[in-house]
Design an enzyme around this catalytic site. Structure first.
Site, PDB file in Angstrom:
ATOM      1  N   ASP A  48       0.828  -1.204   0.000  1.00 53.18           N
ATOM      2  CA  ASP A  48       0.000   0.000   0.000  1.00 53.18           C
ATOM      3  C   ASP A  48       0.863   1.256   0.000  1.00 53.18           C
ATOM      4  O   ASP A  48       1.733   1.430   0.859  1.00 53.18           O
ATOM      5  CB  ASP A  48      -0.920   0.002   1.218  1.00 53.18           C
ATOM      6  CG  ASP A  48      -1.920   1.137   1.167  1.00 53.18           C
ATOM      7  OD1 ASP A  48      -1.603   2.215   1.693  1.00 53.18           O
ATOM      8  OD2 ASP A  48      -3.004   0.960   0.587  1.00 53.18           O
ATOM      9  N   ARG A  49       0.627   2.134  -0.953  1.00 50.08           N
ATOM     10  CA  ARG A  49       1.451   3.331  -1.110  1.00 50.08           C
ATOM     11  C   ARG A  49       1.218   4.333   0.023  1.00 50.08           C
ATOM     12  O   ARG A  49       2.162   4.858   0.600  1.00 50.08           O
ATOM     13  CB  ARG A  49       1.146   4.001  -2.465  1.00 50.08           C
ATOM     14  CG  ARG A  49       1.813   3.354  -3.672  1.00 50.08           C
ATOM     15  CD  ARG A  49       1.324   1.957  -3.976  1.00 50.08           C
ATOM     16  NE  ARG A  49      -0.092   1.922  -4.324  1.00 50.08           N
ATOM     17  CZ  ARG A  49      -0.860   0.826  -4.277  1.00 50.08           C
ATOM     18  NH1 ARG A  49      -0.362  -0.335  -3.878  1.00 50.08           N
ATOM     19  NH2 ARG A  49      -2.137   0.871  -4.605  1.00 50.08           N
ATOM     20  N   CYS A  84      -0.843   4.855 -11.090  1.00 48.57           N
ATOM     21  CA  CYS A  84      -1.065   5.140  -9.664  1.00 48.57           C
ATOM     22  C   CYS A  84      -0.453   6.495  -9.384  1.00 48.57           C
ATOM     23  O   CYS A  84       0.764   6.672  -9.544  1.00 48.57           O
ATOM     24  CB  CYS A  84      -0.425   4.078  -8.774  1.00 48.57           C
ATOM     25  SG  CYS A  84      -0.582   4.447  -7.003  1.00 48.57           S
ATOM     26  N   ASN A  85      -1.273   7.438  -8.975  1.00 53.69           N
ATOM     27  CA  ASN A  85      -0.748   8.771  -8.663  1.00 53.69           C
ATOM     28  C   ASN A  85       0.182   8.743  -7.465  1.00 53.69           C
ATOM     29  O   ASN A  85       1.256   9.332  -7.485  1.00 53.69           O
ATOM     30  CB  ASN A  85      -1.911   9.739  -8.398  1.00 53.69           C
ATOM     31  CG  ASN A  85      -2.642  10.128  -9.657  1.00 53.69           C
ATOM     32  OD1 ASN A  85      -2.159  10.907 -10.460  1.00 53.69           O
ATOM     33  ND2 ASN A  85      -3.839   9.590  -9.830  1.00 53.69           N
ATOM     34  N   THR A  86      -0.228   8.049  -6.405  1.00 50.95           N
ATOM     35  CA  THR A  86       0.538   8.054  -5.158  1.00 50.95           C
ATOM     36  C   THR A  86       1.918   7.442  -5.345  1.00 50.95           C
ATOM     37  O   THR A  86       2.886   7.857  -4.702  1.00 50.95           O
ATOM     38  CB  THR A  86      -0.229   7.305  -4.052  1.00 50.95           C
ATOM     39  OG1 THR A  86      -1.585   7.746  -4.029  1.00 50.95           O
ATOM     40  CG2 THR A  86       0.386   7.569  -2.690  1.00 50.95           C
ATOM     41  N   LYS A 168     -12.045   0.057  -3.686  1.00 51.28           N
ATOM     42  CA  LYS A 168     -11.000  -0.947  -3.475  1.00 51.28           C
ATOM     43  C   LYS A 168     -11.528  -2.212  -2.788  1.00 51.28           C
ATOM     44  O   LYS A 168     -11.173  -3.327  -3.173  1.00 51.28           O
ATOM     45  CB  LYS A 168      -9.850  -0.347  -2.650  1.00 51.28           C
ATOM     46  CG  LYS A 168      -8.911   0.565  -3.433  1.00 51.28           C
ATOM     47  CD  LYS A 168      -7.744   1.020  -2.581  1.00 51.28           C
ATOM     48  CE  LYS A 168      -6.765   1.905  -3.326  1.00 51.28           C
ATOM     49  NZ  LYS A 168      -5.988   1.165  -4.345  1.00 51.28           N
ATOM     50  N   CYS A 198      -6.213  10.580  -7.648  1.00 51.20           N
ATOM     51  CA  CYS A 198      -6.142   9.144  -7.335  1.00 51.20           C
ATOM     52  C   CYS A 198      -6.809   8.396  -8.473  1.00 51.20           C
ATOM     53  O   CYS A 198      -7.871   8.821  -8.967  1.00 51.20           O
ATOM     54  CB  CYS A 198      -6.851   8.848  -6.011  1.00 51.20           C
ATOM     55  SG  CYS A 198      -6.953   7.083  -5.621  1.00 51.20           S
TER      56      CYS A 198
END
Length: 245
Positions: A48-49, A84-86, A168, A198
């Site tokens: 998980d980012r 994925c932006n994060t 999610k 996101c």
């Protein structure tokens, strides 16, 4: 396969599926051969980012992404995109690991926003706590010369609930929650453009686009740019990836 690109995805898988759907839907086609050549890496087990960014003692997502980048580099794609932006928290480290251009999704999104809405007065940003904490979009928006708002804790709680609880975990879209977030950012915080920071929010936009608010969807933009670059490469055109933003 030659003249293809690589998609580093799986963070999460529904968001990546949304990107692929947009890619295929928006590609001009008359037959099977008109679709684009690409490799999809759906690396769903990347840690998980947000958890790692907020607490560095949690498992890092950098090692598995570095492995993906290095593996794909051996295949010589023309460029890569990371859905994925994060995960762009480690963009510099990932790009440094390869000579293949890795398109910076947040930078691309804000570059397009600046051209599309040059007279915007205030930009709203909705994203995971991890993306907010790493300031990647805030810095891009500020560098582009715009004032921005992150809303308040109530907005952030709804954003997190939409991303994690609905999309999610349940694999479902919650249209009323998404529309309420956009309405609050527009009405309460005077945001005339809202950045979806996101890819789960990009999934929300794909599934529920019927609203009156102006949004910047980084995933939709990177899908369009993927098509643009891939078609130019197919035609034999050279792209200077240092000048694409």
């Amino acid at each position: 396969m030659k003249k293809f690109f690589t998609v580093i995805g799986g963070m999460g898988s529904l968001a990546t599926e949304s990107y692929v759907h947009l890619l295929n839907e928006r590609t001009p086609t008359k037959n099977d051969q008109d679709y684009l050549d690409y490799i999809l890496v759906n690396h769903a087990t990347v840690p998980d980012r947000t958890a790692h960014i907020l607490d560095n003692s949690k498992p890092s997502f950098l090692p598995p992404l570095l492995e993906d980048i290095k593996q794909q580099s051996l295949l010589k794609p023309e460029f890569m995109v990371m859905i994925c932006n994060t995960a762009h928290y480690y963009y510099k480290e990932l790009q440094a690991a390869t000579d293949i251009p890795l398109i910076h999704m947040p930078h691309m999104a804000i570059s397009v926003m600046k051209k599309k809405y040059p007279n915007a007065k205030k930009i709203g940003l909705i994203a995971t706590k991890g993306t907010i904490a790493d300031h990647v979009y805030e810095n891009e928006i500020s560098d582009a010369g715009f004032e921005y708002s992150l809303g308040d804790q109530e907005v952030q709680d709804k954003v997190e609930s939409l991303i994690y609880d609905d999309i999610k975990i349940k694999g479902e879209m919650n249209d009323p929650k998404y529309f309420d977030i956009l309405k609050t950012m527009h009405d309460k915080f005077d945001c005339d453009v809202i950045v979806l920071g996101c890819t789960e929010l990009s999934f929300a936009q794909e599934k529920a686009p019927d609203h009156p608010y102006q949004v910047i969807d980084g995933q939709g933009i990177i899908a369009d740019k993927s098509i643009e670059f891939a078609e130019k490469i197919r035609r034999g055109e050279k792209i200077d990836f240092t000048k694409i933003y």
